[in-house]
Scaffold this motif. Structure first.
Motif, PDB file in Angstrom:
ATOM      1  N   LEU A  86      13.903  47.985 109.462  1.00  0.00           N
ATOM      2  CA  LEU A  86      15.093  47.360 108.780  1.00  0.00           C
ATOM      3  C   LEU A  86      15.800  46.195 109.654  1.00  0.00           C
ATOM      4  CD1 LEU A  86      18.012  49.470 107.213  1.00  0.00           C
ATOM      5  CD2 LEU A  86      18.514  47.863 108.870  1.00  0.00           C
ATOM      6  N   PHE A  87      16.122  45.384 108.954  1.00  0.00           N
ATOM      7  CA  PHE A  87      16.953  43.845 109.633  1.00  0.00           C
ATOM      8  C   PHE A  87      18.108  43.881 109.123  1.00  0.00           C
ATOM      9  CE2 PHE A  87      18.325  39.789 108.878  1.00  0.00           C
ATOM     10  CZ  PHE A  87      18.238  39.243 110.225  1.00  0.00           C
ATOM     11  N   ARG A  88      19.131  43.519 110.226  1.00  0.00           N
ATOM     12  CA  ARG A  88      20.430  43.650 109.993  1.00  0.00           C
ATOM     13  C   ARG A  88      20.775  42.399 110.811  1.00  0.00           C
ATOM     14  NH1 ARG A  88      23.356  48.763 111.174  1.00  0.00           N
ATOM     15  NH2 ARG A  88      23.520  48.150 113.447  1.00  0.00           N
ATOM     16  N   LYS A  89      21.755  41.537 110.369  1.00  0.00           N
ATOM     17  CA  LYS A  89      22.507  40.304 110.998  1.00  0.00           C
ATOM     18  C   LYS A  89      23.838  40.667 111.612  1.00  0.00           C
ATOM     19  CE  LYS A  89      21.556  36.027 110.064  1.00  0.00           C
ATOM     20  NZ  LYS A  89      21.504  34.873 109.277  1.00  0.00           N
ATOM     21  N   GLU A  90      24.303  40.569 112.774  1.00  0.00           N
ATOM     22  CA  GLU A  90      25.576  40.878 113.064  1.00  0.00           C
ATOM     23  C   GLU A  90      26.071  39.823 113.981  1.00  0.00           C
ATOM     24  OE1 GLU A  90      25.005  45.736 114.138  1.00  0.00           O
ATOM     25  OE2 GLU A  90      24.932  44.387 115.892  1.00  0.00           O
ATOM     26  N   GLU A 127      32.941  35.193 123.471  1.00  0.00           N
ATOM     27  CA  GLU A 127      32.342  34.579 122.716  1.00  0.00           C
ATOM     28  C   GLU A 127      31.498  35.160 121.657  1.00  0.00           C
ATOM     29  OE1 GLU A 127      28.750  32.450 123.704  1.00  0.00           O
ATOM     30  OE2 GLU A 127      28.331  33.770 125.269  1.00  0.00           O
ATOM     31  N   ILE A 128      31.223  34.597 120.317  1.00  0.00           N
ATOM     32  CA  ILE A 128      30.651  35.390 119.448  1.00  0.00           C
ATOM     33  C   ILE A 128      29.373  34.975 119.454  1.00  0.00           C
ATOM     34  CG2 ILE A 128      30.663  35.664 116.742  1.00  0.00           C
ATOM     35  CD1 ILE A 128      33.544  35.069 116.865  1.00  0.00           C
ATOM     36  N   ILE A 129      28.446  35.905 119.396  1.00  0.00           N
ATOM     37  CA  ILE A 129      26.885  35.452 119.276  1.00  0.00           C
ATOM     38  C   ILE A 129      26.370  36.052 117.988  1.00  0.00           C
ATOM     39  CG2 ILE A 129      24.842  35.721 120.399  1.00  0.00           C
ATOM     40  CD1 ILE A 129      26.326  35.934 123.323  1.00  0.00           C
ATOM     41  N   GLU A 130      25.654  35.187 117.290  1.00  0.00           N
ATOM     42  CA  GLU A 130      24.952  35.639 116.122  1.00  0.00           C
ATOM     43  C   GLU A 130      23.652  36.239 116.507  1.00  0.00           C
ATOM     44  OE1 GLU A 130      23.627  33.861 111.834  1.00  0.00           O
ATOM     45  OE2 GLU A 130      23.184  32.564 113.725  1.00  0.00           O
ATOM     46  N   THR A 131      23.427  37.580 115.693  1.00  0.00           N
ATOM     47  CA  THR A 131      22.507  38.400 116.489  1.00  0.00           C
ATOM     48  C   THR A 131      21.608  38.966 115.411  1.00  0.00           C
ATOM     49  OG1 THR A 131      23.723  38.778 118.482  1.00  0.00           O
ATOM     50  CG2 THR A 131      21.817  40.276 118.071  1.00  0.00           C
ATOM     51  N   ALA A 132      20.134  38.874 115.600  1.00  0.00           N
ATOM     52  CA  ALA A 132      19.359  39.601 114.574  1.00  0.00           C
ATOM     53  C   ALA A 132      18.880  40.804 115.038  1.00  0.00           C
ATOM     54  CB  ALA A 132      18.141  38.757 114.065  1.00  0.00           C
ATOM     55  N   GLN A 133      19.150  41.963 114.319  1.00  0.00           N
ATOM     56  CA  GLN A 133      18.882  43.183 114.715  1.00  0.00           C
ATOM     57  C   GLN A 133      17.644  43.656 113.886  1.00  0.00           C
ATOM     58  OE1 GLN A 133      20.166  43.962 117.467  1.00  0.00           O
ATOM     59  NE2 GLN A 133      22.429  43.978 117.425  1.00  0.00           N
ATOM     60  N   HIS A 134      16.305  44.026 114.845  1.00  0.00           N
ATOM     61  CA  HIS A 134      15.385  44.517 114.146  1.00  0.00           C
ATOM     62  C   HIS A 134      15.149  45.617 114.622  1.00  0.00           C
ATOM     63  CE1 HIS A 134      13.901  40.367 112.681  1.00  0.00           C
ATOM     64  NE2 HIS A 134      14.463  39.936 113.625  1.00  0.00           N
TER      65      HIS A 134
END
Length: 235
Positions: A86-90, A127-134
């Protein structure tokens, strides 16, 4: 290709000693999904503490470019076999390490993250970091994939320079079609260079083979647990 060491996650009844067969799950009555950490799979960089003997996080035998399990400390060599589930962007708020460090929240949109950041007293240190959770299954290719595969549930978090291989991996999975967990991939740490010409390690995913039915069902179970909110990343 290096693969995960064999780690059986389930034992059939006939594999148990005779005195344990037909037993129960006593002692685990109060253990819920909230009490079980889904570990991360990370790469060791030149500045990572895992290969420095003076650091508490030191792992014996660790070297830059190796892949490891953040909970068990298990080393996988420079690559690991995984089934993407499952993929989720946070959009994650992190406090600067020099200011004490720490996780301050994860949000589904940049706007929500910015609003939360504005409410923090120490926002200047965050800071805000765009993160891809796999979410993945880490698979031991030497185990019996058909009948009793050895696997571990895990999360591969990709951010900053790792967002590029994350997007390429997603595109590859989408191109192949079917459920996200239909194939096994080799997730390898390779050398790359940043804009300043400095070397670092980044991910390179490549497809290996179809999953077996047993692995498919295991991945489907993790997918349903995460999608429903029963399982998640332990921050």
């Amino acid at each position: 290709m290096a693969t995960a060491k064999k780690q059986e996650v389930s034992v059939t009844e006939d594999q148990l000693p005779a005195f344990m067969q037909g037993g129960d799950n006593r002692g685990n009555e109060n253990v819920t999904s909230d009490d079980m950490t889904i570990p991360r799979i990370q790469m060791i960089q030149d500045l990572s503490p895992q290969h420095k003997k003076t650091k508490d996080e030191y792992i014996e035998g660790a070297e830059p470019g190796m892949v490891f399990n953040t909970v068990t400390g298990e080393l996988y060599g420079n690559s690991v076999a995984v089934v993407p589930v499952l993929f989720r962007k946070e959009h994650i708020i992190w406090k600067d390490r020099d200011a004490g460090g720490g996780f301050r929240g994860a949000f589904s949109t940049p706007a929500d993250a910015k609003a939360a950041l504005a409410e923090l007293d120490d926002s200047d240190d965050c800071e805000i970091i765009e993160t891809a959770q796999h979410f993945v299954l880490v698979v031991d290719l030497e185990s019996d994939l058909e009948n009793n595969p050895a696997y571990t549930e895990a999360v591969v978090s990709m951010s900053k320079s790792q967002m590029s291989p994350s997007r390429k991996w997603n595109a590859q999975i989408q191109t192949l079609g079917n459920a996200r967990f239909s194939n096994i991939y080799d997730l390898k740490a390779i050398t790359a260079q940043n804009a300043a010409g400095q070397d670092y390690y980044n991910w390179k995913p490549s497809r290996l083979q179809f999953v077996t039915e047993t692995l498919y069902l295991a991945a489907e179970k993790l997918y349903e647990a995460v999608a429903s909110g029963q399982r998640d990343i332990n921050r």
